[in-house]
Design a protein around this motif. Structure first.
Motif, PDB file in Angstrom:
ATOM      1  N   GLN A 137      24.549 -34.093  49.509  1.00  0.00           N
ATOM      2  CA  GLN A 137      25.504 -33.560  48.535  1.00  0.00           C
ATOM      3  C   GLN A 137      26.812 -33.176  49.213  1.00  0.00           C
ATOM      4  N   SER A 138      26.727 -32.720  50.445  1.00  0.00           N
ATOM      5  CA  SER A 138      27.950 -32.353  51.176  1.00  0.00           C
ATOM      6  C   SER A 138      28.860 -33.569  51.357  1.00  0.00           C
ATOM      7  N   ALA A 140      28.889 -36.224  49.292  1.00  0.00           N
ATOM      8  CA  ALA A 140      29.389 -36.533  47.947  1.00  0.00           C
ATOM      9  C   ALA A 140      30.581 -35.633  47.619  1.00  0.00           C
ATOM     10  N   ASN A 141      30.459 -34.356  47.953  1.00  0.00           N
ATOM     11  CA  ASN A 141      31.557 -33.412  47.689  1.00  0.00           C
ATOM     12  C   ASN A 141      32.784 -33.744  48.529  1.00  0.00           C
ATOM     13  N   SER A 142      32.578 -34.059  49.804  1.00  0.00           N
ATOM     14  CA  SER A 142      33.734 -34.355  50.658  1.00  0.00           C
ATOM     15  C   SER A 142      34.410 -35.649  50.225  1.00  0.00           C
ATOM     16  N   TRP A 143      33.623 -36.638  49.744  1.00  0.00           N
ATOM     17  CA  TRP A 143      34.223 -37.884  49.267  1.00  0.00           C
ATOM     18  C   TRP A 143      35.047 -37.629  47.995  1.00  0.00           C
ATOM     19  N   ALA A 144      34.517 -36.821  47.099  1.00  0.00           N
ATOM     20  CA  ALA A 144      35.264 -36.475  45.877  1.00  0.00           C
ATOM     21  C   ALA A 144      36.571 -35.768  46.235  1.00  0.00           C
ATOM     22  N   ASP A 145      36.525 -34.848  47.186  1.00  0.00           N
ATOM     23  CA  ASP A 145      37.741 -34.153  47.622  1.00  0.00           C
ATOM     24  C   ASP A 145      38.719 -35.120  48.294  1.00  0.00           C
ATOM     25  N   ASN A 181      42.386 -31.881  42.180  1.00  0.00           N
ATOM     26  CA  ASN A 181      40.979 -31.532  41.953  1.00  0.00           C
ATOM     27  C   ASN A 181      40.146 -32.809  41.998  1.00  0.00           C
ATOM     28  N   ALA A 182      38.864 -32.645  42.120  1.00  0.00           N
ATOM     29  CA  ALA A 182      37.968 -33.797  42.241  1.00  0.00           C
ATOM     30  C   ALA A 182      37.665 -34.355  40.856  1.00  0.00           C
ATOM     31  N   HIS A 185      33.230 -38.523  41.211  1.00  0.00           N
ATOM     32  CA  HIS A 185      32.060 -37.990  41.921  1.00  0.00           C
ATOM     33  C   HIS A 185      31.150 -39.142  42.335  1.00  0.00           C
ATOM     34  N   VAL A 194      28.526 -41.480  44.321  1.00  0.00           N
ATOM     35  CA  VAL A 194      27.271 -41.214  45.018  1.00  0.00           C
ATOM     36  C   VAL A 194      26.734 -42.516  45.585  1.00  0.00           C
TER      37      VAL A 194
END
Length: 97
Positions: A71-72, A74-79, A89-90, A93, A95
């Motif tokens: 998940q970390s 996935a979050n960093s890719w969205a950011d 903002n992201a 999302h 995956v």
């Protein structure tokens, strides 16, 4: 970069299956498994996601990844995508699945 991605959507006319990325091409999908191969521009792939994809290559749309996509990441890719497209903002999302 060819990446196996999770599909989103319900497969209806108003909510078609798709990949949650701003830009990609050459999609091959398997709606049964909820996965797709997509050719994602290298500029849209963060270095940590690229390293994960290279460390855990996939050859088909049915075999599970040997380790789950963190998940970390996935979050960093969205950011990363939010910064790249200057959104603040992201919005996407993505995956790896």
């Amino acid at each position: 970069m060819i990446i196996r991605m999770a599909l989103i959507g319900s497969g209806t006319t108003s909510d078609p299956y798709r990949i949650d990325l701003p830009s990609y091409s050459g999609v091959i999908t398997n709606e049964t498994t909820g996965r797709a191969f997509a050719d994602v521009p290298a500029i849209d792939v963060s270095p940590d996601v690229a390293a994960f994809v290279q460390a855990y290559p996939t050859v088909d749309l049915t075999t599970p990844l040997p380790v789950p996509f963190p998940q970390s990441l996935a979050n960093s890719w969205a950011d990363f995508l939010a910064r790249r497209y200057d959104l603040g903002n992201a919005r996407w999302h993505p995956v790896v699945f």
